[in-house]
Scaffold this motif. Structure first.
Motif, PDB file in Angstrom:
ATOM      1  N   TRP A 202      13.306 -49.622   1.005  1.00 22.26           N
ATOM      2  CA  TRP A 202      12.301 -50.042   0.028  1.00 22.26           C
ATOM      3  C   TRP A 202      11.725 -51.390   0.426  1.00 22.26           C
ATOM      4  N   PHE A 203      10.404 -51.505   0.319  1.00 24.87           N
ATOM      5  CA  PHE A 203       9.721 -52.765   0.603  1.00 24.87           C
ATOM      6  C   PHE A 203       9.287 -53.380  -0.724  1.00 24.87           C
ATOM      7  N   SER A 204       9.968 -54.428  -1.128  1.00 27.98           N
ATOM      8  CA  SER A 204       9.706 -55.033  -2.431  1.00 27.98           C
ATOM      9  C   SER A 204       8.378 -55.782  -2.445  1.00 27.98           C
ATOM     10  N   GLY A 205       7.877 -55.984  -3.658  1.00 29.99           N
ATOM     11  CA  GLY A 205       6.607 -56.680  -3.820  1.00 29.99           C
ATOM     12  C   GLY A 205       5.576 -55.805  -4.486  1.00 29.99           C
TER      13      GLY A 205
ATOM     14  N   SER B 268       7.983 -45.123   4.514  1.00 33.65           N
ATOM     15  CA  SER B 268       9.422 -45.092   4.727  1.00 33.65           C
ATOM     16  C   SER B 268      10.048 -43.871   4.060  1.00 33.65           C
TER      17      SER B 268
ATOM     18  N   LYS C  77      -1.728 -45.562  -4.796  1.00 32.93           N
ATOM     19  CA  LYS C  77      -1.344 -46.249  -3.556  1.00 32.93           C
ATOM     20  C   LYS C  77      -1.317 -45.307  -2.358  1.00 32.93           C
TER      21      LYS C  77
ATOM     22  N   SER D 157      -0.003 -53.137   0.051  1.00 38.12           N
ATOM     23  CA  SER D 157       0.531 -52.960   1.405  1.00 38.12           C
ATOM     24  C   SER D 157       2.025 -52.689   1.380  1.00 38.12           C
ATOM     25  N   GLN D 158       2.733 -53.321   0.450  1.00 33.83           N
ATOM     26  CA  GLN D 158       4.179 -53.096   0.326  1.00 33.83           C
ATOM     27  C   GLN D 158       4.471 -51.694  -0.206  1.00 33.83           C
ATOM     28  N   LYS D 159       3.674 -51.253  -1.156  1.00 31.11           N
ATOM     29  CA  LYS D 159       3.837 -49.902  -1.694  1.00 31.11           C
ATOM     30  C   LYS D 159       3.616 -48.861  -0.603  1.00 31.11           C
ATOM     31  N   LYS D 160       2.617 -49.101   0.227  1.00 29.27           N
ATOM     32  CA  LYS D 160       2.307 -48.145   1.294  1.00 29.27           C
ATOM     33  C   LYS D 160       3.401 -48.114   2.353  1.00 29.27           C
ATOM     34  N   LYS D 161       4.030 -49.259   2.600  1.00 27.55           N
ATOM     35  CA  LYS D 161       5.158 -49.279   3.517  1.00 27.55           C
ATOM     36  C   LYS D 161       6.318 -48.463   2.952  1.00 27.55           C
ATOM     37  N   SER D 162       6.530 -48.562   1.644  1.00 32.32           N
ATOM     38  CA  SER D 162       7.602 -47.801   1.011  1.00 32.32           C
ATOM     39  C   SER D 162       7.305 -46.307   1.055  1.00 32.32           C
TER      40      SER D 162
END
Length: 230
Positions: free
Chosen positions: A25-28, A40, A59, A32-37
């Motif tokens: 999980w990419f917090s924040g 993942s 997102k 951009s953080q949501k898209k990284k999550s």
């Protein structure tokens, strides 16, 4: 690490399988953080043997997934010829111990409707009232699924495009904190198609409950939240 459900339409019966996926999980709060999550989670799901995935949220990297967000998906009432988002329809239909339904939420935008302070200060949800028809709070996702799938039926192009996907996610949905999920509703819609009962099931809320009864009984989602969190 985090766990979020992957929603898979059933073929041999009406329903949705929910598979919890473990992923980084990419917090924040940044998009951009949501898209990284999302990336993942999808990567982890593919490693588990799942393919053809669609993220359904604002997102999503796929414009189809963005359009299918309850914030953006529109529904039009036939009798009153009024158009609003699924999110506004859902939030404005809540009847609480101490107020509601707050029909003025139909006039605003989806985010404002979801964050309206009255939804947190009016007690528990006791039912949903959508244009003078009452819907029970049990099964927990019944009313949300009903209005979301009705909106899909009114957006034929979007509905046709989701048929090529095998499973769906919603990075914003945490089963420990929330109940209703747009990705679940999409998967249930496809399951109704898979079992050749879509038109019959959507002919009335009562018929919909008949066809989805067994699915709701088996729904594994943890309901560890208060009714006002619905």
């Amino acid at each position: 690490m985090a766990k979020r459900p992957l929603f898979i339409p059933k073929v041999d019966s009406v329903g949705v399988d929910e598979n919890l996926i473990d992923f980084k999980w990419f917090s924040g709060f940044a998009a951009s953080q949501k898209k990284k999550s999302i990336e993942s989670m999808h990567s982890a799901a593919i490693d588990c043997g799942f393919n053809n995935l669609l993220e359904i949220s604002s997102k999503s990297e796929d414009s189809l997934g963005v359009a299918l967000s309850a914030f953006n998906l529109l529904i039009t009432t036939k009798k009153h010829n009024r158009t609003f988002s699924v999110e506004c329809a859902f939030q404005s239909s809540k009847v609480f111990d101490n107020g509601g339904p707050y029909l003025d939420l139909l006039e605003g935008d989806s985010l404002s409707a979801k964050k309206d302070v009255r939804l947190k200060s009016s007690g528990n949800v006791v039912c949903f009232r959508f244009f003078n028809r009452d819907f029970p709070i049990e099964p927990r996702t019944f009313f949300y699924d009903w209005i979301y799938i009705n909106a899909l039926l009114q957006n034929e192009n979007l509905a046709n495009n989701i048929l090529s996907f095998d499973a769906f996610t919603d990075i914003e949905f945490n089963p420990e904190k929330s109940i209703n999920c747009q990705a679940h509703s999409v998967a249930l819609y496809i399951s109704l198609i898979n079992n050749n009962v879509l038109n019959e099931a959507m002919s009335s809320p009562d018929k919909f409950l008949i066809y989805t009864e067994e699915h709701y009984k088996k729904q594994l989602r943890k309901i560890a939240v208060q009714q006002k969190m619905i």
